[in-house]
Motif scaffolding. Structure first.
Motif: not given
Length: 190
Positions: A157-159, A140
């Motif tokens: 936020e990028r996961t 993340t």
């Protein structure tokens, strides 16, 4: 002849691997990657993206309407800003992703105008092994985008699920995304 079997003055030809992106093991919580290449947003980017996605807010495509707002001109479609920032981060974050699991906490901190140049960076905020897939881990990051004046315009936020190095099989002859046998092959250099 020289010791490496090339004629004097000749260079030996060889296949050299390029950047392959980061694998799960390469990420450390707290690392910040400033993604290369800023990108200037054009009017064409905004108009095309707004039309393609059927965003009917006149703030993006109607100059007369936008001139009467507090901004005084058209704004770049916020979903374009998200797509551009995510795209800028792929080289460092998800070139070896097998899937994106989510985009969370998306915030537009300021407007983006035609002619603004955007820059993006990602900070690793969490990583963990996948519970269901041995070949990937889950990373993340907080992705932040700034304009040319250093003003933050976006955060999210990028996961992604990122491939582990031991499961990757790129080579100089067949980098990620290339079909087998295309382009220069090792036997052609012998």
């Amino acid at each position: 002849m020289t010791d490496d079997n090339t004629a004097e003055g000749e260079q030996e030809r060889r296949l050299v691997s390029g950047w392959e992106g980061r694998y799960y093991e390469d990420f450390t919580v707290g690392d910040v990657y400033k993604h290369p290449y800023g990108r200037t947003v054009t009017e064409t980017d905004n108009v095309w993206f707004t039309n393609i996605t059927m965003n009917l807010n006149p703030m993006h495509f109607n100059e007369a309407y936008a001139a009467e707002t507090e901004f005084g001109e058209r704004l770049v479609d916020g979903t374009f800003v998200i797509a551009l920032a995510v795209g800028m981060s792929v080289i460092d974050i998800s070139a070896n992703a097998t899937a994106n699991l989510g985009y969370d906490k998306i915030r537009h901190h300021g407007p983006v105008y035609h002619g603004d140049t955007l820059f993006a960076e990602s900070e690793v905020i969490e990583k963990r092994e996948s519970d269901s897939r041995d070949h990937v881990g889950i990373v993340t990051t907080e992705l932040r985008a700034y304009n040319e004046d250093g003003e933050q315009v976006l955060s999210l936020e990028r996961t992604p699920m990122v491939l582990k190095r031991e499961y990757a099989q790129p080579s100089a002859a067949q980098p990620t995304g290339w079909p087998e046998g295309v382009g220069t092959q090792p036997e052609e250099l012998e």
